[in-house]
Scaffold this motif. Structure first.
Motif, mmCIF file in Angstrom:
data_model
loop_
_atom_site.group_PDB
_atom_site.id
_atom_site.type_symbol
_atom_site.label_atom_id
_atom_site.label_comp_id
_atom_site.label_asym_id
_atom_site.label_seq_id
_atom_site.Cartn_x
_atom_site.Cartn_y
_atom_site.Cartn_z
ATOM 1 N N VAL A 39 1.019 -0.974 0.033
ATOM 2 C CA VAL A 39 -0.111 0.035 -0.144
ATOM 3 C C VAL A 39 1.001 1.245 -0.031
ATOM 4 N N ASN A 41 1.293 5.534 -0.015
ATOM 5 C CA ASN A 41 0.342 6.820 0.312
ATOM 6 C C ASN A 41 1.107 7.885 -0.336
ATOM 7 N N GLY A 42 0.393 8.884 -0.327
ATOM 8 C CA GLY A 42 0.904 10.153 -0.956
ATOM 9 C C GLY A 42 0.558 10.602 -2.274
ATOM 10 N N ALA A 45 1.932 8.109 -5.241
ATOM 11 C CA ALA A 45 1.756 6.900 -4.862
ATOM 12 C C ALA A 45 1.192 6.268 -6.366
ATOM 13 N N GLN A 69 -7.163 1.602 -6.623
ATOM 14 C CA GLN A 69 -6.946 3.059 -6.260
ATOM 15 C C GLN A 69 -7.699 3.154 -4.756
ATOM 16 N N GLU A 71 -8.513 5.336 -1.042
ATOM 17 C CA GLU A 71 -8.903 6.967 -0.661
ATOM 18 C C GLU A 71 -7.590 7.482 -0.461
ATOM 19 N N SER A 72 -6.527 6.818 0.293
ATOM 20 C CA SER A 72 -5.485 7.480 0.490
ATOM 21 C C SER A 72 -4.174 7.088 -0.140
ATOM 22 N N GLY A 73 -4.359 6.326 -1.145
ATOM 23 C CA GLY A 73 -3.227 5.966 -2.016
ATOM 24 C C GLY A 73 -3.741 4.909 -2.863
ATOM 25 N N GLU A 75 -3.145 0.379 -3.815
ATOM 26 C CA GLU A 75 -2.622 -0.827 -3.301
ATOM 27 C C GLU A 75 -2.220 -1.638 -4.567
#
Length: 93
Positions: A39, A41-42, A45, A69, A71-73, A75
């Protein structure tokens, strides 16, 4: 040395007489352990995930790539042909 051997699992074949660093590789690699989930993030990503996917496929052409996709990045799921490829990729990246 004896205490190191006594503390080890029966799956480990430790043959190093200095430090106990050699193990039976079969105790580390499981035949069906071919999937690597990451995963990232950023704001970059997606770019990072694509770079890792490209590295994996360039090194091991049969690698399957799936990106989701979040919410925070992102996978990233890389599925290698054999578990040794996964381990080699992890050690080199």
């Amino acid at each position: 040395m004896k205490s190191i051997k006594d503390a080890q699992s029966d799956l480990i074949n430790d043959t190093c007489t200095c430090c106990g660093s050699f193990i039976d590789i079969g105790a580390v690699i499981e035949a069906d352990d071919t999937e690597l989930k990451l995963v990232l993030n950023g704001t970059d990503a997606q770019v990072q995930a694509q770079e890792l996917a490209d590295k994996a496929v360039n090194r091991f052409p049969n690698t399957q790539v799936a990106m989701t996709q979040l919410e925070s990045g992102v996978e990233l799921v890389l599925t290698f042909s054999v578990s040794a490829e996964k381990m080699i990729f992890q050690m080199s990246n």
